[in-house]
Write a protein that holds these residues in place. Structure first.
Motif, PDB file in Angstrom:
ATOM      1  N   ASN A 237       0.662  -1.261  -0.052  1.00 50.90           N
ATOM      2  CA  ASN A 237       0.038   0.011   0.144  1.00 50.90           C
ATOM      3  C   ASN A 237       0.891   1.141   0.055  1.00 50.90           C
ATOM      4  OD1 ASN A 237      -2.789   1.346   0.467  1.00 50.90           O
ATOM      5  ND2 ASN A 237      -1.731   2.160   2.022  1.00 50.90           N
ATOM      6  N   ASN A 238       2.048   1.292   0.696  1.00 53.32           N
ATOM      7  CA  ASN A 238       2.830   2.400   0.898  1.00 53.32           C
ATOM      8  C   ASN A 238       3.449   2.633  -0.540  1.00 53.32           C
ATOM      9  OD1 ASN A 238       2.088   2.998   3.461  1.00 53.32           O
ATOM     10  ND2 ASN A 238       4.063   2.334   4.360  1.00 53.32           N
ATOM     11  N   ILE A 239       4.042   1.478  -1.208  1.00 54.54           N
ATOM     12  CA  ILE A 239       4.462   1.824  -2.548  1.00 54.54           C
ATOM     13  C   ILE A 239       3.493   2.242  -3.164  1.00 54.54           C
ATOM     14  CG2 ILE A 239       5.695   0.338  -4.143  1.00 54.54           C
ATOM     15  CD1 ILE A 239       6.498  -1.755  -2.358  1.00 54.54           C
ATOM     16  N   GLY A 240       2.343   2.022  -3.404  1.00 54.23           N
ATOM     17  CA  GLY A 240       1.370   2.472  -4.355  1.00 54.23           C
ATOM     18  C   GLY A 240       1.007   3.998  -3.809  1.00 54.23           C
ATOM     19  N   LEU A 241       0.948   4.251  -2.632  1.00 53.86           N
ATOM     20  CA  LEU A 241       0.571   5.720  -2.373  1.00 53.86           C
ATOM     21  C   LEU A 241       1.977   6.509  -2.527  1.00 53.86           C
ATOM     22  CD1 LEU A 241      -0.897   7.378  -0.549  1.00 53.86           C
ATOM     23  CD2 LEU A 241       0.721   6.928   1.202  1.00 53.86           C
ATOM     24  N   HIS A 242       3.194   6.183  -2.683  1.00 58.41           N
ATOM     25  CA  HIS A 242       4.357   7.094  -3.029  1.00 58.41           C
ATOM     26  C   HIS A 242       4.175   6.947  -4.641  1.00 58.41           C
ATOM     27  CE1 HIS A 242       6.428   7.814   0.642  1.00 58.41           C
ATOM     28  NE2 HIS A 242       6.374   6.584   0.920  1.00 58.41           N
ATOM     29  N   TYR A 243       3.892   6.284  -5.448  1.00 57.97           N
ATOM     30  CA  TYR A 243       3.866   6.085  -6.947  1.00 57.97           C
ATOM     31  C   TYR A 243       2.760   7.104  -7.134  1.00 57.97           C
ATOM     32  CZ  TYR A 243       7.429   2.782  -8.565  1.00 57.97           C
ATOM     33  OH  TYR A 243       8.612   2.250  -8.691  1.00 57.97           O
ATOM     34  N   SER A 244       1.332   6.799  -6.508  1.00 56.21           N
ATOM     35  CA  SER A 244       0.404   7.776  -6.576  1.00 56.21           C
ATOM     36  C   SER A 244       0.828   9.332  -6.392  1.00 56.21           C
ATOM     37  CB  SER A 244      -0.868   7.387  -5.782  1.00 56.21           C
ATOM     38  OG  SER A 244      -1.890   8.464  -5.706  1.00 56.21           O
ATOM     39  N   ASN A 245       1.393   9.815  -5.340  1.00 54.99           N
ATOM     40  CA  ASN A 245       2.121  10.918  -4.928  1.00 54.99           C
ATOM     41  C   ASN A 245       3.047  11.498  -6.119  1.00 54.99           C
ATOM     42  OD1 ASN A 245       0.330  10.994  -2.839  1.00 54.99           O
ATOM     43  ND2 ASN A 245       1.978  10.616  -1.268  1.00 54.99           N
ATOM     44  N   ALA A 246       3.721  10.503  -6.682  1.00 53.24           N
ATOM     45  CA  ALA A 246       4.428  10.893  -7.849  1.00 53.24           C
ATOM     46  C   ALA A 246       4.002  10.981  -9.350  1.00 53.24           C
ATOM     47  CB  ALA A 246       5.601   9.688  -7.864  1.00 53.24           C
ATOM     48  N   GLY A 247       2.530  10.473  -9.224  1.00 54.56           N
ATOM     49  CA  GLY A 247       1.923  10.687 -10.676  1.00 54.56           C
ATOM     50  C   GLY A 247       1.878   9.577 -11.247  1.00 54.56           C
TER      51      GLY A 247
ATOM     52  N   GLU B  22     -17.806   4.600 -11.871  1.00 57.17           N
ATOM     53  CA  GLU B  22     -18.521   3.168 -11.422  1.00 57.17           C
ATOM     54  C   GLU B  22     -17.348   2.631 -10.408  1.00 57.17           C
ATOM     55  OE1 GLU B  22     -19.892  -0.653 -14.060  1.00 57.17           O
ATOM     56  OE2 GLU B  22     -20.960   1.458 -14.673  1.00 57.17           O
ATOM     57  N   LYS B  23     -16.135   2.555 -10.889  1.00 55.80           N
ATOM     58  CA  LYS B  23     -15.055   1.998 -10.252  1.00 55.80           C
ATOM     59  C   LYS B  23     -14.840   2.792  -8.867  1.00 55.80           C
ATOM     60  CE  LYS B  23     -12.606  -0.949 -13.341  1.00 55.80           C
ATOM     61  NZ  LYS B  23     -10.978  -1.178 -13.845  1.00 55.80           N
ATOM     62  N   TYR B  24     -14.991   3.868  -8.820  1.00 55.92           N
ATOM     63  CA  TYR B  24     -14.594   4.797  -7.853  1.00 55.92           C
ATOM     64  C   TYR B  24     -15.545   4.470  -6.703  1.00 55.92           C
ATOM     65  CZ  TYR B  24     -14.930   9.143  -4.896  1.00 55.92           C
ATOM     66  OH  TYR B  24     -14.654  10.076  -3.965  1.00 55.92           O
ATOM     67  N   LYS B  25     -16.992   4.368  -7.138  1.00 52.60           N
ATOM     68  CA  LYS B  25     -17.959   4.038  -6.204  1.00 52.60           C
ATOM     69  C   LYS B  25     -17.790   2.660  -5.532  1.00 52.60           C
ATOM     70  CE  LYS B  25     -22.898   4.271  -5.411  1.00 52.60           C
ATOM     71  NZ  LYS B  25     -24.266   4.205  -6.036  1.00 52.60           N
ATOM     72  N   GLU B  26     -17.453   1.748  -6.420  1.00 47.29           N
ATOM     73  CA  GLU B  26     -17.422   0.231  -6.100  1.00 47.29           C
ATOM     74  C   GLU B  26     -16.276   0.190  -5.204  1.00 47.29           C
ATOM     75  OE1 GLU B  26     -15.157  -3.592  -8.074  1.00 47.29           O
ATOM     76  OE2 GLU B  26     -16.320  -2.312  -9.417  1.00 47.29           O
ATOM     77  N   TYR B  27     -15.000   0.767  -5.183  1.00 49.27           N
ATOM     78  CA  TYR B  27     -14.090   0.656  -4.355  1.00 49.27           C
ATOM     79  C   TYR B  27     -14.435   1.291  -3.025  1.00 49.27           C
ATOM     80  CZ  TYR B  27     -10.882  -1.954  -6.950  1.00 49.27           C
ATOM     81  OH  TYR B  27     -10.252  -2.925  -7.825  1.00 49.27           O
ATOM     82  N   LEU B  28     -15.091   2.440  -2.999  1.00 48.57           N
ATOM     83  CA  LEU B  28     -15.512   3.023  -1.670  1.00 48.57           C
ATOM     84  C   LEU B  28     -16.465   2.271  -1.060  1.00 48.57           C
ATOM     85  CD1 LEU B  28     -16.333   6.923  -3.090  1.00 48.57           C
ATOM     86  CD2 LEU B  28     -14.313   5.918  -1.736  1.00 48.57           C
ATOM     87  N   GLU B  29     -17.491   1.722  -1.592  1.00 46.41           N
ATOM     88  CA  GLU B  29     -18.386   0.442  -0.929  1.00 46.41           C
ATOM     89  C   GLU B  29     -17.460  -0.722  -0.454  1.00 46.41           C
ATOM     90  OE1 GLU B  29     -20.957  -0.332  -4.318  1.00 46.41           O
ATOM     91  OE2 GLU B  29     -22.317   1.476  -3.555  1.00 46.41           O
ATOM     92  N   LYS B  30     -16.404  -0.965  -1.211  1.00 45.05           N
ATOM     93  CA  LYS B  30     -15.634  -2.191  -0.937  1.00 45.05           C
ATOM     94  C   LYS B  30     -14.968  -1.605   0.921  1.00 45.05           C
ATOM     95  CE  LYS B  30     -13.468  -6.244  -1.056  1.00 45.05           C
ATOM     96  NZ  LYS B  30     -14.238  -7.166  -0.544  1.00 45.05           N
ATOM     97  N   ALA B  31     -14.541  -0.506   0.581  1.00 44.76           N
ATOM     98  CA  ALA B  31     -13.647   0.150   1.823  1.00 44.76           C
ATOM     99  C   ALA B  31     -14.863   0.236   3.194  1.00 44.76           C
ATOM    100  CB  ALA B  31     -13.204   1.488   1.462  1.00 44.76           C
TER     101      ALA B  31
ATOM    102  N   PRO C  69      -6.485  -7.199   2.320  1.00 41.74           N
ATOM    103  CA  PRO C  69      -7.632  -6.454   2.043  1.00 41.74           C
ATOM    104  C   PRO C  69      -7.767  -5.245   3.325  1.00 41.74           C
ATOM    105  CG  PRO C  69      -8.401  -8.624   1.555  1.00 41.74           C
ATOM    106  CD  PRO C  69      -6.953  -8.728   2.211  1.00 41.74           C
ATOM    107  N   SER C  70      -7.765  -4.161   3.030  1.00 40.95           N
ATOM    108  CA  SER C  70      -7.997  -3.262   4.019  1.00 40.95           C
ATOM    109  C   SER C  70      -8.874  -2.096   3.528  1.00 40.95           C
ATOM    110  CB  SER C  70      -6.955  -2.678   4.858  1.00 40.95           C
ATOM    111  OG  SER C  70      -6.170  -1.595   3.527  1.00 40.95           O
ATOM    112  N   ALA C  71      -9.521  -1.391   4.378  1.00 43.35           N
ATOM    113  CA  ALA C  71     -10.555  -0.179   3.743  1.00 43.35           C
ATOM    114  C   ALA C  71      -9.307   0.857   3.389  1.00 43.35           C
ATOM    115  CB  ALA C  71     -11.186   0.260   5.226  1.00 43.35           C
ATOM    116  N   THR C  72      -8.251   1.106   4.085  1.00 38.82           N
ATOM    117  CA  THR C  72      -7.406   2.183   3.383  1.00 38.82           C
ATOM    118  C   THR C  72      -6.858   1.883   2.267  1.00 38.82           C
ATOM    119  OG1 THR C  72      -6.544   2.465   5.687  1.00 38.82           O
ATOM    120  CG2 THR C  72      -5.175   3.198   3.872  1.00 38.82           C
ATOM    121  N   THR C  73      -6.553   0.732   1.718  1.00 40.38           N
ATOM    122  CA  THR C  73      -5.972   0.241   0.297  1.00 40.38           C
ATOM    123  C   THR C  73      -7.338   0.348  -0.360  1.00 40.38           C
ATOM    124  OG1 THR C  73      -4.527  -1.070   1.177  1.00 40.38           O
ATOM    125  CG2 THR C  73      -4.999  -1.632  -0.861  1.00 40.38           C
ATOM    126  N   ALA C  74      -8.309   0.082  -0.136  1.00 37.87           N
ATOM    127  CA  ALA C  74      -9.587   0.104  -1.262  1.00 37.87           C
ATOM    128  C   ALA C  74      -9.840   1.546  -1.380  1.00 37.87           C
ATOM    129  CB  ALA C  74     -10.770  -0.339  -0.781  1.00 37.87           C
TER     130      ALA C  74
END
Length: 178
Positions: free
Chosen positions: A23-33, A68-77, A50-55
């Motif tokens: 998750n942290n690797i993903g977060l840093h890549y996200s922050n780097a664009g 659609e995917k945005y809402k789907e992952y929010l619901e999963k979280a 699986p975690s709410a934070t990652t979802a």
């Protein structure tokens, strides 16, 4: 800085599988664009633990281009942790936009109350302040939203970067910085 941190954590994960935090690797890549790499690591993290934070982090990647995917992952979280405030707030906003006002406002109010309890006991995380303020605004509590932001701890940017502390290892019980 973010890209370098992501690459460093990615190398650790490659050299010591399971010892990094996907998750942290993903977060840093996200922050780097680097959205695609971020999603890749978030999805790997969801498969392993699986975690709410990652979802929620995955949901944010889709916010502006795939509702659609945005809402789907929010619901999963929310399914993984109904007390995860950022996803409750974000899903509440989406439900209100799509016409489910009562259901959306209920989520906003619940998140607001949980954040307010943390605020009153001085136990908000640094990142909670902006989310809590936005939630207060969404509920029409503009003066309170301003108060929340004014109460946020001020960052000391000189201390954010430390070349000697770019790696993290996860032990069996927690993350340790070395």
């Amino acid at each position: 800085f973010e890209f370098k941190a992501a690459e460093t954590l990615e190398q650790i994960e490659e050299m010591f599988p399971g010892k990094g935090n996907l998750n942290n690797i993903g977060l840093h890549y996200s922050n780097a664009g680097k959205k695609e790499k971020a999603i890749n690591y978030y999805e790997r993290a969801m498969k392993e633990t699986p975690s709410a934070t990652t979802a929620f982090n995955i949901a944010i990647q889709f916010k502006n281009n795939d509702k659609e995917k945005y809402k789907e992952y929010l619901e999963k979280a929310q399914e993984l942790n109904p007390n995860h405030n950022p996803s409750a707030y974000s899903l509440g906003q989406e439900l209100i936009k799509s016409g489910e006002k009562d259901k959306g406002e209920k989520l906003l109010k619940e998140a607001f109350e949980r954040w307010q309890n943390k605020f009153e006991t001085n136990s908000l995380e640094t990142w909670d302040y902006s989310w809590f303020s936005s939630c207060a605004k969404a509920l029409g509590k503009n003066d309170y939203a301003k108060h929340i932001l004014e109460s946020a701890p001020k960052e000391d940017f000189d201390k954010l970067y430390n070349a000697g502390n770019l790696t993290q290892f996860r032990t069996e019980t927690a993350i340790q910085k070395k």
